[in-house]
Design an enzyme around this catalytic site. Structure first.
Site, PDB file in Angstrom:
ATOM      1  N   SER A  51       0.824  -1.212   0.000  1.00 17.74           N
ATOM      2  CA  SER A  51       0.000   0.000   0.000  1.00 17.74           C
ATOM      3  C   SER A  51       0.859   1.264   0.000  1.00 17.74           C
ATOM      4  O   SER A  51       1.998   1.266   0.468  1.00 17.74           O
ATOM      5  CB  SER A  51      -0.902   0.019   1.237  1.00 17.74           C
ATOM      6  OG  SER A  51      -1.686  -1.150   1.301  1.00 17.74           O
TER       7      SER A  51
HETATM    8  N1  SAH Z   1      -0.358  -4.329   3.678  1.00 19.46           N
HETATM    9  C1  SAH Z   1       0.324  -5.211   2.765  1.00 19.46           C
HETATM   10  C2  SAH Z   1      -0.286  -5.237   1.392  1.00 19.46           C
HETATM   11  C3  SAH Z   1      -1.657  -5.767   1.339  1.00 19.46           C
HETATM   12  S1  SAH Z   1      -2.200  -6.279  -0.251  1.00 19.46           S
HETATM   13  C4  SAH Z   1       1.763  -4.792   2.653  1.00 19.46           C
HETATM   14  O1  SAH Z   1       2.220  -3.967   3.421  1.00 19.46           O
HETATM   15  O2  SAH Z   1       2.435  -5.339   1.795  1.00 19.46           O
HETATM   16  C5  SAH Z   1      -3.485  -7.326   0.313  1.00 19.46           C
HETATM   17  C6  SAH Z   1      -3.057  -8.701   0.726  1.00 19.46           C
HETATM   18  O3  SAH Z   1      -4.218  -9.391   1.163  1.00 19.46           O
HETATM   19  C7  SAH Z   1      -2.466  -9.548  -0.405  1.00 19.46           C
HETATM   20  O4  SAH Z   1      -1.218 -10.023  -0.038  1.00 19.46           O
HETATM   21  C8  SAH Z   1      -3.486 -10.684  -0.571  1.00 19.46           C
HETATM   22  O5  SAH Z   1      -2.895 -11.909  -0.939  1.00 19.46           O
HETATM   23  C9  SAH Z   1      -4.102 -10.754   0.812  1.00 19.46           C
HETATM   24  N2  SAH Z   1      -5.423 -11.368   0.898  1.00 19.46           N
HETATM   25  C10 SAH Z   1      -6.482 -11.220   0.079  1.00 19.46           C
HETATM   26  N3  SAH Z   1      -7.532 -11.941   0.527  1.00 19.46           N
HETATM   27  C11 SAH Z   1      -7.117 -12.553   1.667  1.00 19.46           C
HETATM   28  C12 SAH Z   1      -7.744 -13.442   2.606  1.00 19.46           C
HETATM   29  N4  SAH Z   1      -9.006 -13.846   2.468  1.00 19.46           N
HETATM   30  N5  SAH Z   1      -7.018 -13.868   3.664  1.00 19.46           N
HETATM   31  C13 SAH Z   1      -5.735 -13.467   3.833  1.00 19.46           C
HETATM   32  N6  SAH Z   1      -5.091 -12.640   2.988  1.00 19.46           N
HETATM   33  C14 SAH Z   1      -5.769 -12.197   1.912  1.00 19.46           C
END
Ligand code: SAH
Length: 214
Positions: A68
């Site tokens: 993000s």
């Molecule tokens: N805050 C993170 C980026 C988030 S991107 C950082 O600092 O890098 C969102 C993430 O949520 C992705 O890695 C994706 O794989 C994960 N995600 C999506 N759906 C999910 C779920 N149901 N359970 C766990 N993770 C999930």
């Protein structure tokens, strides 16, 4: 404590990020500004993107996911307001950058990531900078982490149209949950608070743009 070696790397761009992208906007929480001034964001992206790690936007981390934008990490953390004794549940830890910021501000972070290679990557990244209070599980974050509930703080880094009931169930009284809510086209960052009686209250913070919770 993050090693001095990392605090020195990319120090000026990181300071500039804090001044220009965070302080100059709505980020006034000293603890959030301090944490983001310390976590070496360049460690969390591919080497080829290191020069852009402190720029004002999200970056790809592979597998169709993104780290993000610094401002969004700061805003979510400020709204979440983790306290030193808190156990935080984090859903969607991606490359582990947000986890590292939370780890500096709370007692323990319980993070759930759906994609195995990203979990591996973030474990590696967090170990590299000596962060040892993040516990990272592979799985569906919509189910929360019942064995470790309740949590005083819950942060979700992917959007959903409906807040997963397991997450509000696992929120402690007087707890705070921050989550992007909405359809793909218009999402809002929402703060859900639970009072001592267990009553939930929902507040919109701002518009936002995330990858979906799947
Ligand atoms: N805050 C993170 C980026 C988030 S991107 C950082 O600092 O890098 C969102 C993430 O949520 C992705 O890695 C994706 O794989 C994960 N995600 C999506 N759906 C999910 C779920 N149901 N359970 C766990 N993770 C999930």
């Amino acid at each position: 404590m993050i090693a001095q070696k990392f605090l020195k790397e990319w120090e000026r761009p990181r300071k500039r990020m804090v001044e220009e992208q965070l302080k100059a906007r709505d980020i006034s929480s000293v603890k959030v500004l301090t944490a983001m001034g310390q976590v070496p964001r360049h460690i969390f992206v591919d080497d080829t993107l290191a020069a852009r790690a402190y720029s004002d936007g999200p970056l790809p981390i592979g597998f169709g996911q993104t780290i993000s934008q610094p401002f969004m990490v700061a805003l979510m953390t400020q709204v979440l307001d983790p306290e030193p004794g808190d156990r935080v549940l984090e859903i969607g830890s991606g490359c582990g950058y947000q986890s590292a910021v939370l780890a500096l501000l709370a007692k323990e972070v319980y993070a759930i990531e759906r994609l195995a290679p990203l979990r591996e990557k973030s474990l590696e990244n967090l170990a590299k900078i000596n962060i040892s209070n993040v516990f990272l599980r592979l799985g569906d974050g919509r189910l929360g982490w019942p064995e470790k509930a309740p949590f005083r703080r819950i942060l979700v880094a992917a959007y959903t149209e409906r807040i997963p009931p397991a997450l509000t169930d696992q929120l402690a009284p007087q707890g705070r949950l921050v989550i992007p809510v909405g359809p793909d086209s218009s999402q809002e960052l929402v703060l859900v608070t639970k009072d001592v009686q267990g009553q939930l209250r929902r507040q919109c913070i701002s518009g936002c743009r995330f990858v979906p919770l799947v």
